[in-house]
Design a protein around this motif. Structure first.
Motif, PDB file in Angstrom:
ATOM      1  N   CYS A   1      40.906  40.675  40.681  1.00 23.44           N
ATOM      2  CA  CYS A   1      39.947  41.274  39.748  1.00 23.44           C
ATOM      3  C   CYS A   1      38.507  41.037  40.190  1.00 23.44           C
ATOM      4  O   CYS A   1      38.087  39.893  40.420  1.00 23.44           O
ATOM      5  CB  CYS A   1      40.156  40.699  38.349  1.00 23.44           C
ATOM      6  SG  CYS A   1      39.047  41.409  37.094  1.00 23.44           S
ATOM      7  N   GLY A   2      37.745  42.129  40.294  1.00 18.08           N
ATOM      8  CA  GLY A   2      36.345  42.032  40.704  1.00 18.08           C
ATOM      9  C   GLY A   2      35.410  41.785  39.548  1.00 18.08           C
ATOM     10  O   GLY A   2      34.193  41.636  39.736  1.00 18.08           O
ATOM     11  N   ARG A   3      35.949  41.805  38.324  1.00 15.91           N
ATOM     12  CA  ARG A   3      35.159  41.550  37.115  1.00 15.91           C
ATOM     13  C   ARG A   3      33.934  42.473  37.014  1.00 15.91           C
ATOM     14  O   ARG A   3      32.847  42.044  36.630  1.00 15.91           O
ATOM     15  CB  ARG A   3      34.737  40.075  37.050  1.00 15.91           C
ATOM     16  CG  ARG A   3      35.926  39.114  36.854  1.00 15.91           C
ATOM     17  CD  ARG A   3      35.560  37.673  37.145  1.00 15.91           C
ATOM     18  NE  ARG A   3      36.634  36.746  36.801  1.00 15.91           N
ATOM     19  CZ  ARG A   3      37.753  36.575  37.529  1.00 15.91           C
ATOM     20  NH1 ARG A   3      37.944  37.286  38.637  1.00 15.91           N
ATOM     21  NH2 ARG A   3      38.684  35.721  37.141  1.00 15.91           N
ATOM     22  N   ASP A   4      34.144  43.739  37.363  1.00 11.06           N
ATOM     23  CA  ASP A   4      33.039  44.695  37.308  1.00 11.06           C
ATOM     24  C   ASP A   4      33.011  45.477  35.995  1.00 11.06           C
ATOM     25  O   ASP A   4      32.067  46.211  35.714  1.00 11.06           O
ATOM     26  CB  ASP A   4      33.091  45.665  38.494  1.00 11.06           C
ATOM     27  CG  ASP A   4      34.449  46.335  38.644  1.00 11.06           C
ATOM     28  OD1 ASP A   4      35.178  46.446  37.638  1.00 11.06           O
ATOM     29  OD2 ASP A   4      34.779  46.769  39.773  1.00 11.06           O
ATOM     30  N   GLY A   5      34.086  45.366  35.216  1.00 10.10           N
ATOM     31  CA  GLY A   5      34.128  46.015  33.907  1.00 10.10           C
ATOM     32  C   GLY A   5      34.311  47.524  33.925  1.00 10.10           C
ATOM     33  O   GLY A   5      34.227  48.172  32.878  1.00 10.10           O
ATOM     34  N   ILE A   6      34.585  48.105  35.090  1.00  8.56           N
ATOM     35  CA  ILE A   6      34.728  49.558  35.173  1.00  8.56           C
ATOM     36  C   ILE A   6      35.935  50.039  34.351  1.00  8.56           C
ATOM     37  O   ILE A   6      35.865  51.061  33.668  1.00  8.56           O
ATOM     38  CB  ILE A   6      34.855  50.014  36.640  1.00  8.56           C
ATOM     39  CG1 ILE A   6      33.580  49.692  37.403  1.00  8.56           C
ATOM     40  CG2 ILE A   6      35.142  51.507  36.715  1.00  8.56           C
ATOM     41  CD1 ILE A   6      33.652  50.014  38.888  1.00  8.56           C
TER      42      ILE A   6
ATOM     43  N   SER B  56      38.356  45.312  26.516  1.00  8.65           N
ATOM     44  CA  SER B  56      37.129  44.514  26.435  1.00  8.65           C
ATOM     45  C   SER B  56      37.222  43.439  27.508  1.00  8.65           C
ATOM     46  O   SER B  56      38.258  43.282  28.157  1.00  8.65           O
ATOM     47  CB  SER B  56      36.972  43.887  25.046  1.00  8.65           C
ATOM     48  OG  SER B  56      38.092  43.060  24.738  1.00  8.65           O
ATOM     49  N   LEU B  57      36.151  42.724  27.717  1.00  4.75           N
ATOM     50  CA  LEU B  57      36.142  41.647  28.705  1.00  4.75           C
ATOM     51  C   LEU B  57      36.307  40.297  28.019  1.00  4.75           C
ATOM     52  O   LEU B  57      35.704  40.044  26.980  1.00  4.75           O
ATOM     53  CB  LEU B  57      34.833  41.665  29.494  1.00  4.75           C
ATOM     54  CG  LEU B  57      34.569  42.908  30.357  1.00  4.75           C
ATOM     55  CD1 LEU B  57      33.197  42.814  31.021  1.00  4.75           C
ATOM     56  CD2 LEU B  57      35.660  43.095  31.407  1.00  4.75           C
ATOM     57  N   ASP B  58      37.128  39.445  28.611  1.00  4.11           N
ATOM     58  CA  ASP B  58      37.275  38.105  28.043  1.00  4.11           C
ATOM     59  C   ASP B  58      36.120  37.224  28.524  1.00  4.11           C
ATOM     60  O   ASP B  58      35.197  37.692  29.194  1.00  4.11           O
ATOM     61  CB  ASP B  58      38.647  37.515  28.402  1.00  4.11           C
ATOM     62  CG  ASP B  58      38.835  37.286  29.900  1.00  4.11           C
ATOM     63  OD1 ASP B  58      37.814  37.297  30.644  1.00  4.11           O
ATOM     64  OD2 ASP B  58      39.984  37.084  30.330  1.00  4.11           O
ATOM     65  N   GLN B  59      36.175  35.964  28.210  1.00  7.25           N
ATOM     66  CA  GLN B  59      35.070  35.060  28.532  1.00  7.25           C
ATOM     67  C   GLN B  59      34.861  34.894  30.027  1.00  7.25           C
ATOM     68  O   GLN B  59      33.767  34.540  30.474  1.00  7.25           O
ATOM     69  CB  GLN B  59      35.318  33.691  27.878  1.00  7.25           C
ATOM     70  CG  GLN B  59      35.255  33.715  26.359  1.00  7.25           C
ATOM     71  CD  GLN B  59      35.466  32.342  25.746  1.00  7.25           C
ATOM     72  OE1 GLN B  59      35.937  31.428  26.414  1.00  7.25           O
ATOM     73  NE2 GLN B  59      35.124  32.187  24.474  1.00  7.25           N
TER      74      GLN B  59
END
Length: 276
Positions: free
Chosen positions: A11-16, A27-30
């Motif tokens: 996961c790149g954690r880019d929120g796309i 949604s995004l977690d912490q």
């Protein structure tokens, strides 16, 4: 069991994936990873956007698992000129060779319809392929019967749609209404599905556009569709299941003739709405 799974290492954690979810269920977690709360999972339509947009292949969705996805080559870029030629070269075929199309090829033709957009990702369109001269002749007779009734009850409407002439030509040639096509493809959907008409148009247009690649041609069967909507005998003969309705009909077969040019069309009519 969670509807989605995330590989934290990929996961790149880019929120796309969160951005592209049509219903805004992610949604995004912490830690910046995508998540879908149990209460939201029930509303997931399984469109696969979240899985398809992840360049790292980090997200999976049990309603549209990554194992069933097909990777798009990184260098894929449709050529505008070729794409325009492909779209413009589509023709409505009204003359067919006197030979049937194999069921294997018909299935290949219809399989592309599965990938057309559908309202709320309902994917609820089913297809009935009518083949055999006797069945097609019977349908033509049902359509003529409907036309005769229309001529009696609504003569002006019948005249507007040229029905008296079509009846005479059909009786003379037996190929005016269904154009001698060896097959017709009947799309049907749940009668209470509001998105069915548009979804059917999109799916059958995919079929129309794909047909030439298989050496086939198609044409919308307008008279047959109008009959199906107004004359119960049509659906009864085809044994369309209860609580389902016919939503589109295409003729299909091998084109008798090849087209050599792209016809002109009216100029583009467009306007821009600006503020102020």
């Amino acid at each position: 069991m969670s509807l989605i799974k995330v590989d934290s290492e990929k996961c790149g954690r880019d929120g796309i994936c969160v951005e592209v979810c049509p219903l805004g269920l992610l949604s995004l977690d912490q830690e910046g990873r995508p998540q879908m709360l149990p209460a939201e999972a029930a509303f997931c339509i399984g469109c696969g956007h979240c899985v398809a947009v992840c360049s790292n292949g980090a997200l999976d969705n049990s309603k549209n698992p990554i194992s069933k996805h097909t990777a798009i080559p990184a260098d894929y870029s449709p050529d505008p000129a070729q794409s325009a030629l492909f779209l413009r070269s589509r023709r409505s075929i009204r003359h067919y060779e006197d030979k049937p199309v194999s069921r294997e090829k018909i299935l290949k033709l219809l399989d592309i319809a599965r990938f057309a957009p559908s309202g709320h990702n309902s994917q609820a369109i089913s297809y009935l392929v009518v083949e055999g001269p006797e069945n097609l002749m019977r349908l033509s007779r049902i359509i003529v019967e409907w036309m005769r009734e229309t001529v009696k009850l609504s003569p002006e409407l019948a005249k507007r749609f040229n029905m008296p002439v079509v009846i005479r030509e059909e009786e003379k040639s037996g190929a005016r209404i269904l154009r001698g096509a060896p097959h017709i493809i009947v799309a049907h959907a749940p009668a209470d599905l509001a998105a069915a008409p548009v979804s059917t148009m999109l799916s059958l247009e995919y079929v129309e556009l794909f047909a030439p690649a298989l050496g086939l041609g198609t044409c919308w069967a307008g008279y047959a569709m109008a009959c199906a909507q107004q004359f119960p005998a049509f659906s009864q003969f085809l044994k369309i299941p209860a609580r389902r309705t016919i939503t589109g009909i295409l003729m299909a077969g091998y084109p008798r003739y090849r087209y050599h040019r792209l016809p002109a069309r009216n100029p583009l009519d467009v306007a821009w709405f600006e503020t102020g």
